[in-house]
Design an enzyme around this catalytic site. Structure first.
Site, PDB file in Angstrom:
ATOM      1  N   ARG A  27     -38.556  36.267   6.999  1.00  0.00           N
ATOM      2  CA  ARG A  27     -38.807  35.915   8.388  1.00  0.00           C
ATOM      3  C   ARG A  27     -38.771  37.184   9.228  1.00  0.00           C
ATOM      4  O   ARG A  27     -38.166  38.176   8.852  1.00  0.00           O
ATOM      5  CB  ARG A  27     -37.784  34.898   8.883  1.00  0.00           C
ATOM      6  CG  ARG A  27     -36.339  35.198   8.493  1.00  0.00           C
ATOM      7  CD  ARG A  27     -35.443  34.026   8.752  1.00  0.00           C
ATOM      8  NE  ARG A  27     -35.165  33.877  10.168  1.00  0.00           N
ATOM      9  CZ  ARG A  27     -34.207  34.530  10.818  1.00  0.00           C
ATOM     10  NH1 ARG A  27     -33.437  35.389  10.191  1.00  0.00           N
ATOM     11  NH2 ARG A  27     -34.009  34.334  12.094  1.00  0.00           N
TER      12      ARG A  27
ATOM     13  N   ARG B  26     -37.386  37.035  19.533  1.00  0.00           N
ATOM     14  CA  ARG B  26     -36.562  36.346  20.531  1.00  0.00           C
ATOM     15  C   ARG B  26     -37.359  36.191  21.819  1.00  0.00           C
ATOM     16  O   ARG B  26     -37.840  37.186  22.359  1.00  0.00           O
ATOM     17  CB  ARG B  26     -35.305  37.152  20.806  1.00  0.00           C
ATOM     18  CG  ARG B  26     -34.413  37.273  19.586  1.00  0.00           C
ATOM     19  CD  ARG B  26     -33.183  38.076  19.910  1.00  0.00           C
ATOM     20  NE  ARG B  26     -32.413  38.318  18.702  1.00  0.00           N
ATOM     21  CZ  ARG B  26     -31.480  39.244  18.605  1.00  0.00           C
ATOM     22  NH1 ARG B  26     -31.185  40.007  19.648  1.00  0.00           N
ATOM     23  NH2 ARG B  26     -30.825  39.413  17.473  1.00  0.00           N
TER      24      ARG B  26
ATOM     25  N   ARG C  53     -33.919  51.875  -4.110  1.00  0.00           N
ATOM     26  CA  ARG C  53     -34.420  52.833  -3.134  1.00  0.00           C
ATOM     27  C   ARG C  53     -33.240  53.690  -2.714  1.00  0.00           C
ATOM     28  O   ARG C  53     -32.107  53.229  -2.658  1.00  0.00           O
ATOM     29  CB  ARG C  53     -34.966  52.123  -1.896  1.00  0.00           C
ATOM     30  CG  ARG C  53     -36.394  51.687  -2.050  1.00  0.00           C
ATOM     31  CD  ARG C  53     -36.993  51.294  -0.721  1.00  0.00           C
ATOM     32  NE  ARG C  53     -36.284  50.247  -0.053  1.00  0.00           N
ATOM     33  CZ  ARG C  53     -35.731  50.346   1.156  1.00  0.00           C
ATOM     34  NH1 ARG C  53     -35.768  51.476   1.836  1.00  0.00           N
ATOM     35  NH2 ARG C  53     -35.123  49.320   1.702  1.00  0.00           N
TER      36      ARG C  53
ATOM     37  N   ARG D 298     -35.833  56.668  10.918  1.00  0.00           N
ATOM     38  CA  ARG D 298     -35.018  56.530  12.129  1.00  0.00           C
ATOM     39  C   ARG D 298     -34.148  57.762  12.343  1.00  0.00           C
ATOM     40  O   ARG D 298     -33.963  58.564  11.427  1.00  0.00           O
ATOM     41  CB  ARG D 298     -34.179  55.256  12.118  1.00  0.00           C
ATOM     42  CG  ARG D 298     -33.502  54.969  10.808  1.00  0.00           C
ATOM     43  CD  ARG D 298     -32.818  53.594  10.832  1.00  0.00           C
ATOM     44  NE  ARG D 298     -32.049  53.403   9.619  1.00  0.00           N
ATOM     45  CZ  ARG D 298     -31.226  52.404   9.393  1.00  0.00           C
ATOM     46  NH1 ARG D 298     -31.043  51.475  10.311  1.00  0.00           N
ATOM     47  NH2 ARG D 298     -30.568  52.309   8.260  1.00  0.00           N
TER      48      ARG D 298
ATOM     49  N   GLU E  42     -33.391  59.901   8.837  1.00  0.00           N
ATOM     50  CA  GLU E  42     -33.324  59.129   7.597  1.00  0.00           C
ATOM     51  C   GLU E  42     -34.717  59.037   6.971  1.00  0.00           C
ATOM     52  O   GLU E  42     -35.657  58.595   7.626  1.00  0.00           O
ATOM     53  CB  GLU E  42     -32.799  57.738   7.960  1.00  0.00           C
ATOM     54  CG  GLU E  42     -32.164  57.012   6.825  1.00  0.00           C
ATOM     55  CD  GLU E  42     -31.545  55.690   7.282  1.00  0.00           C
ATOM     56  OE1 GLU E  42     -30.569  55.713   8.053  1.00  0.00           O
ATOM     57  OE2 GLU E  42     -32.064  54.653   6.874  1.00  0.00           O
TER      58      GLU E  42
ATOM     59  N   TYR F  69     -27.841  43.857  -2.348  1.00  0.00           N
ATOM     60  CA  TYR F  69     -27.452  44.489  -1.094  1.00  0.00           C
ATOM     61  C   TYR F  69     -26.322  43.663  -0.483  1.00  0.00           C
ATOM     62  O   TYR F  69     -26.451  42.462  -0.289  1.00  0.00           O
ATOM     63  CB  TYR F  69     -28.620  44.578  -0.092  1.00  0.00           C
ATOM     64  CG  TYR F  69     -28.110  45.209   1.181  1.00  0.00           C
ATOM     65  CD1 TYR F  69     -27.976  46.584   1.279  1.00  0.00           C
ATOM     66  CD2 TYR F  69     -27.652  44.424   2.237  1.00  0.00           C
ATOM     67  CE1 TYR F  69     -27.417  47.174   2.398  1.00  0.00           C
ATOM     68  CE2 TYR F  69     -27.098  45.003   3.356  1.00  0.00           C
ATOM     69  CZ  TYR F  69     -26.987  46.379   3.440  1.00  0.00           C
ATOM     70  OH  TYR F  69     -26.419  46.959   4.536  1.00  0.00           O
TER      71      TYR F  69
ATOM     72  N   ASP G 291     -23.597  43.636   2.797  1.00  0.00           N
ATOM     73  CA  ASP G 291     -22.979  44.250   3.961  1.00  0.00           C
ATOM     74  C   ASP G 291     -21.484  44.389   3.678  1.00  0.00           C
ATOM     75  O   ASP G 291     -20.954  43.731   2.784  1.00  0.00           O
ATOM     76  CB  ASP G 291     -23.202  43.360   5.201  1.00  0.00           C
ATOM     77  CG  ASP G 291     -24.480  43.731   5.939  1.00  0.00           C
ATOM     78  OD1 ASP G 291     -24.856  44.922   5.910  1.00  0.00           O
ATOM     79  OD2 ASP G 291     -25.088  42.838   6.547  1.00  0.00           O
TER      80      ASP G 291
HETATM   81  P1  FDA Z   1     -19.722  51.320  -2.721  1.00  0.00           P
HETATM   82  O1  FDA Z   1     -21.018  51.909  -3.157  1.00  0.00           O
HETATM   83  O2  FDA Z   1     -19.280  51.575  -1.344  1.00  0.00           O
HETATM   84  O3  FDA Z   1     -18.581  51.836  -3.712  1.00  0.00           O
HETATM   85  C1  FDA Z   1     -18.782  51.995  -5.095  1.00  0.00           C
HETATM   86  C2  FDA Z   1     -17.956  53.178  -5.558  1.00  0.00           C
HETATM   87  O4  FDA Z   1     -17.999  53.254  -6.983  1.00  0.00           O
HETATM   88  C3  FDA Z   1     -18.482  54.523  -5.048  1.00  0.00           C
HETATM   89  O5  FDA Z   1     -17.469  55.193  -4.346  1.00  0.00           O
HETATM   90  C4  FDA Z   1     -18.880  55.257  -6.322  1.00  0.00           C
HETATM   91  O6  FDA Z   1     -18.645  56.653  -6.250  1.00  0.00           O
HETATM   92  C5  FDA Z   1     -17.984  54.607  -7.361  1.00  0.00           C
HETATM   93  N1  FDA Z   1     -18.507  54.747  -8.719  1.00  0.00           N
HETATM   94  C6  FDA Z   1     -19.744  54.423  -9.165  1.00  0.00           C
HETATM   95  N2  FDA Z   1     -19.859  54.731 -10.468  1.00  0.00           N
HETATM   96  C7  FDA Z   1     -18.670  55.254 -10.860  1.00  0.00           C
HETATM   97  C8  FDA Z   1     -18.177  55.776 -12.085  1.00  0.00           C
HETATM   98  N3  FDA Z   1     -18.943  55.844 -13.189  1.00  0.00           N
HETATM   99  N4  FDA Z   1     -16.910  56.238 -12.142  1.00  0.00           N
HETATM  100  C9  FDA Z   1     -16.119  56.215 -11.037  1.00  0.00           C
HETATM  101  N5  FDA Z   1     -16.545  55.729  -9.845  1.00  0.00           N
HETATM  102  C10 FDA Z   1     -17.800  55.259  -9.755  1.00  0.00           C
HETATM  103  N6  FDA Z   1     -22.950  47.405   5.658  1.00  0.00           N
HETATM  104  C11 FDA Z   1     -22.628  46.868   6.859  1.00  0.00           C
HETATM  105  O7  FDA Z   1     -21.868  45.899   6.911  1.00  0.00           O
HETATM  106  N7  FDA Z   1     -23.125  47.416   8.015  1.00  0.00           N
HETATM  107  C12 FDA Z   1     -23.950  48.494   8.008  1.00  0.00           C
HETATM  108  O8  FDA Z   1     -24.385  48.959   9.067  1.00  0.00           O
HETATM  109  C13 FDA Z   1     -24.288  49.068   6.751  1.00  0.00           C
HETATM  110  N8  FDA Z   1     -25.096  50.146   6.693  1.00  0.00           N
HETATM  111  C14 FDA Z   1     -25.499  50.636   5.485  1.00  0.00           C
HETATM  112  C15 FDA Z   1     -26.394  51.695   5.440  1.00  0.00           C
HETATM  113  C16 FDA Z   1     -26.820  52.178   4.236  1.00  0.00           C
HETATM  114  C17 FDA Z   1     -27.794  53.325   4.191  1.00  0.00           C
HETATM  115  C18 FDA Z   1     -26.378  51.572   3.041  1.00  0.00           C
HETATM  116  C19 FDA Z   1     -26.884  52.031   1.717  1.00  0.00           C
HETATM  117  C20 FDA Z   1     -25.469  50.538   3.084  1.00  0.00           C
HETATM  118  C21 FDA Z   1     -25.020  50.056   4.301  1.00  0.00           C
HETATM  119  N9  FDA Z   1     -24.103  49.018   4.370  1.00  0.00           N
HETATM  120  C22 FDA Z   1     -23.770  48.490   5.581  1.00  0.00           C
HETATM  121  C23 FDA Z   1     -23.534  48.420   3.135  1.00  0.00           C
HETATM  122  C24 FDA Z   1     -22.205  49.028   2.707  1.00  0.00           C
HETATM  123  O9  FDA Z   1     -22.382  50.392   2.377  1.00  0.00           O
HETATM  124  C25 FDA Z   1     -21.695  48.222   1.486  1.00  0.00           C
HETATM  125  O10 FDA Z   1     -21.356  46.943   1.917  1.00  0.00           O
HETATM  126  C26 FDA Z   1     -20.476  48.802   0.827  1.00  0.00           C
HETATM  127  O11 FDA Z   1     -20.719  50.131   0.452  1.00  0.00           O
HETATM  128  C27 FDA Z   1     -20.157  47.986  -0.407  1.00  0.00           C
HETATM  129  O12 FDA Z   1     -19.004  48.459  -1.016  1.00  0.00           O
HETATM  130  P2  FDA Z   1     -18.898  48.532  -2.600  1.00  0.00           P
HETATM  131  O13 FDA Z   1     -17.482  48.787  -2.887  1.00  0.00           O
HETATM  132  O14 FDA Z   1     -19.537  47.358  -3.215  1.00  0.00           O
HETATM  133  O15 FDA Z   1     -19.822  49.776  -3.041  1.00  0.00           O
END
Ligand code: FDA
Length: 378
Positions: free
Chosen positions: A172, A176, A255, A286, A311, A359, A361
């Protein structure tokens, strides 16, 4: 140690905090030099302005359980997110609203008049029958607005022409028919008053939690590696699921974004925190200007300098930071195969955005970690 957590992002830290509070001894490893995963932020050294290292992070949720939980570790400012878009040298408010429409068409439509105009323009395609993203977008909001704000922006995000992209990328496109340009619709919204890192560190601050940084789970020279731990103690793994199984079912597509940071000698570069650039002739998608996330810090932040971040979006290669799942049909098939493999792993739970190839948040990552704790670990 009662539990090993791989990854110190919001998912891993939420599990660690809950387990520690329940009396379990937890070790969290992360291969990066800092905790917090992608929500990590740090002060730009020359200006002191807090920069979100892996792209801008805005906290918002309508989940009362998550809101109550996160408020144990931080207070939130009253920041309300708004986004603007520069198209052909003119700035418009987003998400597309009556202000955008009237400015774009140089009109003074009432809500009903605007609805009728957009419905007529959208009549060019049936959004439900669309065979590609362009047809879907036009069928939802009409050609003029789609071409101005969505078409090339999406093509830049995916490095693919809108006619080559599947219609399913967009379900969608909200329009607004009033002047509300608040970006999120959630009940609660704000930024952590002392910054993300302070919040993340408070979650890990418990005598039962031991955090070891710069430790890769797949590095067999480290004592807490996969081979040495799986089957011997419970593991919560939040890294990429395909990497865990050594890509046995192929690589899942992601990506990534390249972030280009610059300190400028101006007090205010763009007057707002996020400006989108939807036009094809601008290579980035952006620009973030971080000082605008914290207007309450005006007396602390310099008045003659600012930090911006451009970005750029592209497909991730192995070794790049995986940011957004591409989610092609092949990816979904691969994911199902990995889920089957995951079921066979003794005492290993897969969570977080990388571990589940979704994905999420921040509030979703925290909410799903709370559920995993309550339903599978507690
Ligand atoms: P996350 O990726 O944070 O943590 C995973 C960890 O595992 C990392 O620290 C990594 O180093 C570690 N790891 C991976 N492999 C490993 C290995 N082999 N050994 C040891 N460690 C390892 N959300 C939101 O609510 N509002 C927002 O505005 C945004 N904006 C946003 C922008 C962008 C560009 C992205 C990509 C994402 C967001 N997000 C967001 C989402 C947000 O980043 C997401 O919800 C959290 O990172 C999720 O947390 P996780 O713990 O799942 O993963």
């Amino acid at each position: 140690m009662d539990l090993l957590i791989v990854g110190s992002g919001f998912f891993g830290l939420t599990i660690a905090e809950r387990a520690a509070a329940a009396g379990r001894k937890v070790t969290v490893i992360d291969r990066r030099h800092h905790i917090g995963g992608n929500a990590y932020s740090e002060d730009e050294p020359t200006t002191g302005i807090e920069v979100h290292r892996y792209g801008a992070h805005l906290f918002h949720t309508s989940n009362a359980t998550v809101w109550e939980y996160v408020n144990r570790f931080t207070t939130f400012t009253n920041y309300v997110h708004r986004v603007y878009s520069t198209h052909k040298g003119v700035v418009y408010p987003l998400p597309i609203n009556l202000g955008t429409i009237n400015q774009f068409f140089q009109a003074a439509y009432s809500p009903d008049e605007a609805r009728a105009v957009i419905a007529e323009q959208a009549g060019e395609f049936d959004a439900n029958e669309a065979t590609n993203l362009e047809e879907r977008g036009i069928g939802l909001i009409g050609r003029p607005l789609f071409e101005a704000f969505i078409k090339d922006y999406t093509a830049k995000q995916w490095q693919t022409d809108a006619r080559e992209l599947p219609a399913s990328i967009i379900s969608r496109l909200p329009v607004r028919y009033n002047y509300d340009n608040r970006y999120f619709n959630d009940t609660w919204e704000g930024l952590p008053t002392d910054g993300y890192t302070a919040w993340l560190e408070r979650m890990a601050d418990h005598p039962n939690i031991d955090v070891k940084l710069e430790v890769d789970f797949f590095d067999e020279s480290q004592p807490l590696n996969k081979k040495a731990t799986v089957g011997r103690l419970p593991v919560v793994y939040t890294g990429p699921v395909d990497r865990y199984f050594d890509y046995a079912e192929g690589e899942l597509g992601w990506r990534t974004i390249d972030l280009e940071q610059e300190v400028l000698d101006v007090g205010d570069f763009q007057g707002t925190s996020v400006m989108n650039y939807p036009d094809a002739d601008v290579p980035f998608t952006r620009i973030h200007e971080f000082k605008h996330f914290h207007p309450e810090r005006a007396d602390r932040y310099p008045t003659d300098k600012t930090v911006i971040m451009r970005e750029f979006s592209r497909f991730a290669e192995r070794g790049d930071e995986p940011y957004y799942p591409v989610n092609t049909a092949a990816d979904r098939e691969g994911l199902l195969a990995y889920r089957e493999l995951a079921k066979g792993e003794q005492d290993v739970l897969f969570g977080g955005r990388l571990g589940t190839y979704q994905y999420l948040d921040m509030h979703m990552a925290i909410g799903s970690a709370l559920s995993m704790w309550n339903n599978q670990l507690a």
